[in-house]
Design a protein around this motif. Structure first.
Motif, PDB file in Angstrom:
ATOM      1  N   ARG A 138      -8.829   1.129  -2.940  1.00  0.00           N
ATOM      2  CA  ARG A 138      -7.762   2.121  -3.124  1.00  0.00           C
ATOM      3  C   ARG A 138      -6.383   1.489  -2.868  1.00  0.00           C
ATOM      4  O   ARG A 138      -5.417   1.780  -3.558  1.00  0.00           O
ATOM      5  N   VAL A 139      -6.333   0.611  -1.856  1.00  0.00           N
ATOM      6  CA  VAL A 139      -5.089  -0.106  -1.547  1.00  0.00           C
ATOM      7  C   VAL A 139      -4.687  -0.967  -2.750  1.00  0.00           C
ATOM      8  O   VAL A 139      -3.524  -0.991  -3.169  1.00  0.00           O
ATOM      9  N   HIS A 140      -5.666  -1.644  -3.329  1.00  0.00           N
ATOM     10  CA  HIS A 140      -5.404  -2.527  -4.475  1.00  0.00           C
ATOM     11  C   HIS A 140      -4.862  -1.717  -5.652  1.00  0.00           C
ATOM     12  O   HIS A 140      -3.854  -2.091  -6.280  1.00  0.00           O
ATOM     13  N   ALA A 141      -5.504  -0.573  -5.919  1.00  0.00           N
ATOM     14  CA  ALA A 141      -5.073   0.267  -7.048  1.00  0.00           C
ATOM     15  C   ALA A 141      -3.644   0.777  -6.844  1.00  0.00           C
ATOM     16  O   ALA A 141      -2.831   0.763  -7.764  1.00  0.00           O
ATOM     17  N   ALA A 142      -3.327   1.185  -5.616  1.00  0.00           N
ATOM     18  CA  ALA A 142      -1.974   1.694  -5.323  1.00  0.00           C
ATOM     19  C   ALA A 142      -0.936   0.593  -5.541  1.00  0.00           C
ATOM     20  O   ALA A 142       0.129   0.821  -6.127  1.00  0.00           O
ATOM     21  N   ALA A 143      -1.256  -0.628  -5.089  1.00  0.00           N
ATOM     22  CA  ALA A 143      -0.317  -1.745  -5.230  1.00  0.00           C
ATOM     23  C   ALA A 143      -0.103  -2.099  -6.701  1.00  0.00           C
ATOM     24  O   ALA A 143       1.025  -2.399  -7.123  1.00  0.00           O
ATOM     25  N   LEU A 144      -1.177  -2.029  -7.508  1.00  0.00           N
ATOM     26  CA  LEU A 144      -1.050  -2.333  -8.942  1.00  0.00           C
ATOM     27  C   LEU A 144      -0.183  -1.298  -9.658  1.00  0.00           C
ATOM     28  O   LEU A 144       0.421  -1.587 -10.689  1.00  0.00           O
ATOM     29  N   GLU A 145      -0.129  -0.071  -9.093  1.00  0.00           N
ATOM     30  CA  GLU A 145       0.746   0.963  -9.672  1.00  0.00           C
ATOM     31  C   GLU A 145       2.194   0.807  -9.209  1.00  0.00           C
ATOM     32  O   GLU A 145       3.054   1.636  -9.524  1.00  0.00           O
ATOM     33  N   GLY A 146       2.451  -0.245  -8.417  1.00  0.00           N
ATOM     34  CA  GLY A 146       3.830  -0.485  -7.965  1.00  0.00           C
ATOM     35  C   GLY A 146       4.144   0.134  -6.615  1.00  0.00           C
ATOM     36  O   GLY A 146       5.275   0.093  -6.144  1.00  0.00           O
ATOM     37  N   ARG A 147       3.119   0.733  -5.970  1.00  0.00           N
ATOM     38  CA  ARG A 147       3.340   1.365  -4.656  1.00  0.00           C
ATOM     39  C   ARG A 147       3.092   0.359  -3.525  1.00  0.00           C
ATOM     40  O   ARG A 147       2.382  -0.625  -3.709  1.00  0.00           O
ATOM     41  N   GLN A 148       3.642   0.677  -2.349  1.00  0.00           N
ATOM     42  CA  GLN A 148       3.423  -0.200  -1.187  1.00  0.00           C
ATOM     43  C   GLN A 148       2.575   0.518  -0.126  1.00  0.00           C
ATOM     44  O   GLN A 148       2.520   1.744  -0.091  1.00  0.00           O
ATOM     45  N   VAL A 149       1.951  -0.302   0.741  1.00  0.00           N
ATOM     46  CA  VAL A 149       0.927   0.227   1.654  1.00  0.00           C
ATOM     47  C   VAL A 149       1.158  -0.282   3.071  1.00  0.00           C
ATOM     48  O   VAL A 149       1.431  -1.465   3.274  1.00  0.00           O
ATOM     49  N   TYR A 150       1.025   0.626   4.045  1.00  0.00           N
ATOM     50  CA  TYR A 150       0.960   0.237   5.468  1.00  0.00           C
ATOM     51  C   TYR A 150      -0.502   0.260   5.895  1.00  0.00           C
ATOM     52  O   TYR A 150      -1.246   1.171   5.533  1.00  0.00           O
ATOM     53  N   TRP A 151      -0.900  -0.733   6.699  1.00  0.00           N
ATOM     54  CA  TRP A 151      -2.241  -0.717   7.292  1.00  0.00           C
ATOM     55  C   TRP A 151      -2.043  -0.950   8.800  1.00  0.00           C
ATOM     56  O   TRP A 151      -1.654  -2.032   9.223  1.00  0.00           O
ATOM     57  N   VAL A 152      -2.276   0.095   9.591  1.00  0.00           N
ATOM     58  CA  VAL A 152      -1.935   0.041  11.021  1.00  0.00           C
ATOM     59  C   VAL A 152      -3.178  -0.189  11.877  1.00  0.00           C
ATOM     60  O   VAL A 152      -4.195   0.465  11.694  1.00  0.00           O
ATOM     61  N   CYS A 153      -3.072  -1.134  12.833  1.00  0.00           N
ATOM     62  CA  CYS A 153      -4.177  -1.444  13.757  1.00  0.00           C
ATOM     63  C   CYS A 153      -3.706  -1.242  15.199  1.00  0.00           C
ATOM     64  O   CYS A 153      -2.543  -1.479  15.506  1.00  0.00           O
ATOM     65  N   PRO A 154      -4.625  -0.859  16.093  1.00  0.00           N
ATOM     66  CA  PRO A 154      -4.194  -0.583  17.459  1.00  0.00           C
ATOM     67  C   PRO A 154      -3.983  -1.789  18.368  1.00  0.00           C
ATOM     68  O   PRO A 154      -3.278  -1.694  19.333  1.00  0.00           O
ATOM     69  N   LEU A 155      -4.628  -2.936  18.108  1.00  0.00           N
ATOM     70  CA  LEU A 155      -4.464  -4.086  19.000  1.00  0.00           C
ATOM     71  C   LEU A 155      -4.064  -5.333  18.231  1.00  0.00           C
ATOM     72  O   LEU A 155      -4.314  -5.440  17.049  1.00  0.00           O
ATOM     73  N   ILE A 156      -3.458  -6.295  18.946  1.00  0.00           N
ATOM     74  CA  ILE A 156      -3.047  -7.534  18.275  1.00  0.00           C
ATOM     75  C   ILE A 156      -4.191  -8.541  18.259  1.00  0.00           C
ATOM     76  O   ILE A 156      -4.512  -9.142  17.276  1.00  0.00           O
ATOM     77  N   GLU A 157      -4.830  -8.779  19.428  1.00  0.00           N
ATOM     78  CA  GLU A 157      -5.920  -9.758  19.427  1.00  0.00           C
ATOM     79  C   GLU A 157      -7.189  -9.155  20.003  1.00  0.00           C
ATOM     80  O   GLU A 157      -7.165  -8.092  20.599  1.00  0.00           O
ATOM     81  N   GLU A 158      -8.283  -9.855  19.820  1.00  0.00           N
ATOM     82  CA  GLU A 158      -9.599  -9.309  20.180  1.00  0.00           C
ATOM     83  C   GLU A 158      -9.667  -8.939  21.659  1.00  0.00           C
ATOM     84  O   GLU A 158      -9.236  -9.674  22.512  1.00  0.00           O
ATOM     85  N   SER A 159     -10.179  -7.770  21.932  1.00  0.00           N
ATOM     86  CA  SER A 159     -10.432  -7.360  23.312  1.00  0.00           C
ATOM     87  C   SER A 159     -11.914  -7.046  23.404  1.00  0.00           C
ATOM     88  O   SER A 159     -12.431  -6.263  22.626  1.00  0.00           O
ATOM     89  N   GLU A 160     -12.600  -7.677  24.364  1.00  0.00           N
ATOM     90  CA  GLU A 160     -14.044  -7.444  24.462  1.00  0.00           C
ATOM     91  C   GLU A 160     -14.330  -6.014  24.886  1.00  0.00           C
ATOM     92  O   GLU A 160     -15.322  -5.427  24.496  1.00  0.00           O
ATOM     93  N   ALA A 161     -13.433  -5.477  25.716  1.00  0.00           N
ATOM     94  CA  ALA A 161     -13.663  -4.117  26.213  1.00  0.00           C
ATOM     95  C   ALA A 161     -13.582  -3.105  25.073  1.00  0.00           C
ATOM     96  O   ALA A 161     -14.342  -2.152  25.015  1.00  0.00           O
TER      97      ALA A 161
END
Length: 668
Positions: free
Chosen positions: A448-471
């Motif tokens: 879906r992200v790929h299809a949106a970008a091909l239509e000229g739209r931009q996408v945010y993909w948000v993650c909660p942490l920067i690096e791996e946390s074992e917990a």
């Protein structure tokens, strides 16, 4: 005790139980075994007491009555307990009875060594909030002693107590500490008993009196009247490429009327994500500059401060206004130059992070302070900025929040503020469709992200942490960036997070804004202030880990242009009850006020207030949702008491009883 805020006898008397234990009945060991899994109180003689070592060191005490026997097991114990629970001792034990490997047992029960025929308590036994090293026995004794010494006189006038059908203060408190056997236990536990109503009302009244008194005190102080709507204000409004909405104009008029007064404005400007608060704040700052004063805007993050600086400087500098930029990451030389501009008065508007409030920054004549996302700052930080004005004049203060404050919260914690609401979005904004999707369907989301970008739209993909946390086994921003870059080789995928240097962060944000980058993987640094109208798809990874207001803020980064926008909430199943409620709320509504109301239900007032810094500001007994009717009454009574000079002593006595020396924190 001091850690719990228990410094005086009255503090102890108002340290009310959080629950009760029923020690008024003893049942036989056989009946307790039949009830199994429930809390019961039994009495018996110790038949055997020994220290066992398998699987770990523990004290095992066997007691028996005429109907059966039972094991009491203690994993943590003292030498004195071993002596105390010697064979032949009579013990009364209360706890949850379980059927373990060695038969019926209670693990770590409450117990008392007693003589035969010892009387049972006639009232429920209170259990108090306690800290480390503070036993219930010690607390009960201290509270009992304090109750013999305090002044029980009612702080409320008798006619008021009668008119509101409240319980008198002394019997209400004593009932809560020593509830008689016949009391409605359910009403005690859910705090609907008339004795609890009296405590809640007194607590809310103290808070309202304190806030309203703070408002009066503020109004007695001088502020520079900023009454000139001059050339800058008019030129600024003419130069805007859009017309203000009706709500923006109404709010601007309210602010303009306030800052013309010779006492400090303290106004909270609420508006949903994307409602156009920044332009209203900039127009208010223009009026301060027209009136011959400086204005300062403080934001909680560098990305947000930079967004404000770029936008407002682009509006103001062509009109001849010098705008200074102050953040912690500036080079020493640049910071010194900016500070000198502020001190000389050359910079009429200063924008930055909390670097603005450092001791080295002195203003020539600060007339107006604007604090964005005010709940993200500590009370002390907001106060420091307000004190940057001249000694004899406090700057006017405008606080902005995109986290709408539910009505009951506004009436309690913000009772001394004027509140303005921008309740309409600018025309042309597209509605945002929200969907919750299981992590297992990640491949579909990438398509879906790929299809949106091909239509000229931009996408945010948000993650909660920067690096791996074992917990927390979370998909991290760095991993996700690598995965998306590999899955979408024909697209430009960027990564931004809080540990990048400001220059790197800015270069990435600029590339995304200029549409040189189609997908931006980010941590929550993009939560507020980022404005890219062409971005129409937001994917939030591990959405179940975020709070409602944060999800709402993130979702507000899309839907800023005319294209239909979508927010996808990726979650890891199975979901807990609270996470389910949050995701359901996000799917059902985009109304920030409704989201804030539900957030208050789920989490309580903490996050709205920035209460991490407000210490004892939290209400201990009243519940803002359940007791909204009492908030209204407390507010009206507080106004009436303060209006009538005959009640000055009443007000002082009530505040002293409920707040003691803790009134200061409510004044910011």
């Amino acid at each position: 005790m001091a850690k719990l805020g228990l410094r005086t006898d009255m503090d102890l008397v108002l340290h009310l139980p959080m629950r009760y234990e029923d020690e008024t009945q003893v049942i036989t060991i056989r009946d307790a075994c039949l009830r199994g899994g429930q809390s019961s109180q039994v009495e018996g003689i110790v038949t055997k007491s020994e220290i066992g070592f398998k699987p770990r060191r523990q004290l095992l005490v066997h007691i028996a009555d005429e109907t059966g026997d039972l094991q009491l097991r203690f994993m943590n114990f003292y030498g004195s307990q071993v002596k105390q629970l010697a064979e032949g001792t009579r013990v009364r034990a209360r706890g949850e009875l379980k059927h373990g490997f060695f038969g019926a047992e209670m693990v770590h029960p409450n117990y008392k060594v007693i003589n035969e025929g010892a009387p049972l308590p006639t009232s429920l036994t209170p259990v108090y909030p306690a800290g480390e090293g503070l036993s219930q026995t010690m607390l009960r004794r201290a509270i009992n002693d304090a109750m013999k010494r305090v002044d029980w006189r009612d702080t409320l006038p008798a006619p008021l107590v009668a008119r509101m059908q409240l319980t008198d203060f002394e019997p209400a408190v004593k009932l809560l500490h020593y509830p008689p056997q016949e009391v409605d236990e359910h009403a005690l536990l859910d705090r609907s008993h008339p004795a609890w109503t009296r405590m809640k009302f007194d607590e809310l009244l103290a808070q309202q009196l304190s806030l309203k008194r703070a408002q009066r005190a503020r109004r007695s102080k001088g502020s520079p009247p900023l009454s000139v709507v001059g050339d800058l204000s008019r030129a600024f409004q003419r130069a805007l490429p859009f017309h203000l909405t009706g709500a923006q104009q109404r709010v601007l008029d309210e602010i303009r009327a306030d800052i013309c007064q010779p006492y400090p404005m303290q106004r909270l400007l609420q508006g949903d994500v994307g409602a156009g608060k920044t332009v209203v704040a900039a127009l208010a700052a223009a009026q301060a500059i027209d009136s011959g004063y400086q204005a300062a805007l403080m934001a909680p993050t560098e990305i947000l401060a930079d967004q404000h600086f770029r936008k407002i400087a682009a509006w103001m500098e062509p009109l001849g206004v010098k705008v200074a930029w102050l953040t912690g990451s500036l080079k020493k030389k640049d910071k010194a130059a900016a500070t000198a501009m502020v001190e000389s008065g050359e910079a009429r508007l200063v924008i930055g992070t909390h670097a603005i409030i450092q001791d080295t920054v002195q203003f020539a004549n600060l007339g107006m302070v604007i604090v964005d996302e005010q709940h993200r700052f500590g009370v002390g930080q907001r106060l420091t900025l307000r004190n940057k004005g001249n000694e004899d004049a406090i700057p006017h203060q405008l606080m902005m929040s995109a986290t709408p404050i539910p009505r009951t919260l506004a009436m309690t914690y913000y009772a001394d503020l004027e509140v303005s609401v921008i309740d309409e979005l600018p025309p042309g904004r597209s509605p945002i469709v929200t969907r919750a999707i299981d992590q297992n369907r990640r491949d579909e989301v990438i398509e879906r992200v790929h299809a949106a970008a091909l239509e000229g739209r931009q996408v945010y993909w948000v993650c909660p942490l920067i690096e791996e946390s074992e917990a927390l086994q979370l998909q991290t921003a760095t991993d996700t960036h690598a995965l998306l870059a590999e899955a979408l080789p024909d697209l430009s995928v960027g990564l931004v997070h809080g540990r990048l240097k400001p220059a790197e962060k800015q270069a990435i944000m600029d590339a995304f804004t200029a549409n040189e980058m189609q997908v931006l993987v980010a941590t929550t640094v993009i939560e507020v202030g980022v404005d890219v109208p062409n971005a129409s798809l937001m994917v939030i990874e591990h959405a179940e880990r975020f709070g409602l207001s944060q999800l709402h803020q993130l979702r507000g980064r899309v839907g800023r242009g005319s294209a239909a926008s979508v927010c996808l909430l990726l979650y890891q199943s199975p979901l807990g009850g609270v996470a389910k409620q949050r995701l359901m709320t996000m799917r059902e509504t985009t109304d920030g006020f409704e989201i804030a109301r539900r957030d208050l239900e789920i989490r309580g007032p903490g996050e709205f207030l920035g209460s991490r810094q407000s210490g004892q500001a939290m209400l201990r007994f009243a519940d803002l949702e359940a007791d909204a009717w009492l908030v209204d009454q407390a507010r009206d009574v507080a106004s009436a008491l303060l209006r009538d000079a005959r009640h000055t002593e009443t007000v002082e006595a009530h505040l002293e009883r409920w707040l003691g020396g803790r009134e200061e924190f409510l004044k910011v």
